[in-house]
Write an enzyme that holds these catalytic residues in place. Structure first.
Site, PDB file in Angstrom:
ATOM      1  N   ARG A  96       0.812  -1.209   0.000  1.00  0.00           N
ATOM      2  CA  ARG A  96       0.000   0.000   0.000  1.00  0.00           C
ATOM      3  C   ARG A  96       0.851   1.268   0.000  1.00  0.00           C
ATOM      4  O   ARG A  96       0.307   2.369   0.060  1.00  0.00           O
ATOM      5  CB  ARG A  96      -0.861  -0.005   1.253  1.00  0.00           C
ATOM      6  CG  ARG A  96      -2.316   0.307   1.001  1.00  0.00           C
ATOM      7  CD  ARG A  96      -3.036  -0.142   2.234  1.00  0.00           C
ATOM      8  NE  ARG A  96      -4.378   0.285   2.329  1.00  0.00           N
ATOM      9  CZ  ARG A  96      -5.394  -0.569   2.523  1.00  0.00           C
ATOM     10  NH1 ARG A  96      -5.191  -1.849   2.559  1.00  0.00           N
ATOM     11  NH2 ARG A  96      -6.597  -0.122   2.680  1.00  0.00           N
ATOM     12  N   ARG A 174     -17.452  -2.250  10.385  1.00  0.00           N
ATOM     13  CA  ARG A 174     -16.097  -1.855  10.729  1.00  0.00           C
ATOM     14  C   ARG A 174     -16.088  -0.503  11.427  1.00  0.00           C
ATOM     15  O   ARG A 174     -16.782   0.418  11.009  1.00  0.00           O
ATOM     16  CB  ARG A 174     -15.234  -1.795   9.461  1.00  0.00           C
ATOM     17  CG  ARG A 174     -14.821  -3.161   8.982  1.00  0.00           C
ATOM     18  CD  ARG A 174     -14.184  -3.113   7.638  1.00  0.00           C
ATOM     19  NE  ARG A 174     -13.158  -2.088   7.487  1.00  0.00           N
ATOM     20  CZ  ARG A 174     -12.351  -2.013   6.435  1.00  0.00           C
ATOM     21  NH1 ARG A 174     -12.450  -2.911   5.468  1.00  0.00           N
ATOM     22  NH2 ARG A 174     -11.459  -1.062   6.340  1.00  0.00           N
TER      23      ARG A 174
HETATM   24  P1  AMP Z   1      -8.791  -2.292   4.388  1.00  0.00           P
HETATM   25  O1  AMP Z   1      -9.502  -3.432   5.060  1.00  0.00           O
HETATM   26  O2  AMP Z   1      -7.978  -2.735   3.220  1.00  0.00           O
HETATM   27  O3  AMP Z   1      -9.711  -1.151   4.072  1.00  0.00           O
HETATM   28  O4  AMP Z   1      -7.740  -1.750   5.468  1.00  0.00           O
HETATM   29  C1  AMP Z   1      -8.204  -1.200   6.702  1.00  0.00           C
HETATM   30  C2  AMP Z   1      -7.108  -0.447   7.410  1.00  0.00           C
HETATM   31  O5  AMP Z   1      -6.022  -1.329   7.734  1.00  0.00           O
HETATM   32  C3  AMP Z   1      -6.459   0.662   6.591  1.00  0.00           C
HETATM   33  O6  AMP Z   1      -7.203   1.869   6.626  1.00  0.00           O
HETATM   34  C4  AMP Z   1      -5.117   0.794   7.330  1.00  0.00           C
HETATM   35  O7  AMP Z   1      -5.273   1.460   8.546  1.00  0.00           O
HETATM   36  C5  AMP Z   1      -4.769  -0.653   7.621  1.00  0.00           C
HETATM   37  N1  AMP Z   1      -4.018  -1.282   6.519  1.00  0.00           N
HETATM   38  C6  AMP Z   1      -4.472  -2.227   5.642  1.00  0.00           C
HETATM   39  N2  AMP Z   1      -3.515  -2.613   4.783  1.00  0.00           N
HETATM   40  C7  AMP Z   1      -2.412  -1.906   5.117  1.00  0.00           C
HETATM   41  C8  AMP Z   1      -1.090  -1.843   4.600  1.00  0.00           C
HETATM   42  N3  AMP Z   1      -0.697  -2.588   3.554  1.00  0.00           N
HETATM   43  N4  AMP Z   1      -0.221  -0.986   5.198  1.00  0.00           N
HETATM   44  C9  AMP Z   1      -0.580  -0.233   6.243  1.00  0.00           C
HETATM   45  N5  AMP Z   1      -1.816  -0.229   6.765  1.00  0.00           N
HETATM   46  C10 AMP Z   1      -2.727  -1.054   6.230  1.00  0.00           C
END
Ligand code: AMP
Length: 228
Positions: A96, A174
């Site tokens: 990311r 969430r």
């Molecule tokens: P998501 O479920 O993909 O929307 O991710 C939810 C949250 O997890 C994001 O807003 C970040 O806070 C954290 N997160 C997910 N993937 C990453 C990553 N590759 N690097 C850093 N933080 C992450």
């Protein structure tokens, strides 16, 4: 039909929050018989552990910020190297940042990765404009039992309040799916994650998919690209 084509089986899903990465990864996972690992899900599990590290992760996620790379890189690597994933894997939400992409690249150069042919062979980018994202995120929920994803407008349960998959009547939302947090996550995406796109474009791994249509229309586009 394309003969002798090597079909991609080590896939990274990219896209802004709410672009459908989780939903499309789940469909692809079922069709290809591969495990999907969501970076966000792995971090939410860690956040729920109640350990000092988990609490630190939770605080960052709840604000809509990215967690430091060291919290996620090892977790992803541990999954990829499991023998059951040597046939392929799908990763949603990692890398990311450009730094994560470079660390991931180094990981793929390790002898174990090379020997077992574990390097990524496709990066799918789901493209969705910002105005879709807010609408898609506010209104989504997940079955508390089996984790099936729903959306009150775009993917409601067949019977109101009952999970199609397991019959459970409990759903969770969430903590970071609020308007304020979505705005911050989008800002992060544009600023920090978007530079990963040209990185994979240069490597010839990136394929863009218009993620604005209904779920089955988008998954059909992905089916054609992945070739199942
Ligand atoms: P998501 O479920 O993909 O929307 O991710 C939810 C949250 O997890 C994001 O807003 C970040 O806070 C954290 N997160 C997910 N993937 C990453 C990553 N590759 N690097 C850093 N933080 C992450």
């Amino acid at each position: 039909m394309v003969e002798n084509r090597v079909l991609p089986r080590r896939i990274v899903m990219m896209g802004p929050p709410g672009s459908g990465k989780g939903t499309q990864s789940a469909i692809l996972s079922e069709k290809l018989g591969l495990n999907t690992y969501s970076a966000g899900e792995l971090l939410r599990e860690a956040a729920a552990s109640g350990t000092p590290e988990g609490n630190a992760i939770k605080e960052i996620i709840d604000k809509g910020n990215l967690v430091p790379a060291e919290y996620i890189v090892n977790r992803i690597e541990a999954k990829i190297i499991e023998p059951e994933n040597h046939k392929g894997y799908i990763i949603d939400g990692f890398p990311r940042t450009l730094d994560q992409a470079k660390v991931f690249e180094e990981m793929q150069q390790k002898p174990f990765f090379q020997k077992n042919n574990l390097a990524v062979d496709l990066v799918l980018l789901l493209q969705v404009p910002d105005e879709y994202v807010i609408d898609r995120i506010i209104g989504r929920s997940q079955c508390a039992e089996c984790g099936m994803l729903y959306h009150e407008k775009f993917k409601p349960t067949k019977v109101f309040g009952v999970c199609d998959n397991c019959g459970c009547k409990e759903f969770t939302r969430r903590a970071d799916d609020t308007y304020e947090t979505v705005v911050s996550r989008l800002r992060n995406y544009r600023r920090v994650t978007a530079p990963v796109i040209p990185y994979y474009e240069d490597k010839g791994l990136l394929v863009c998919v218009d993620g604005t249509g209904p779920i089955d229309v988008v998954s059909e586009k992905i089916r054609k690209i992945v070739g199942y």
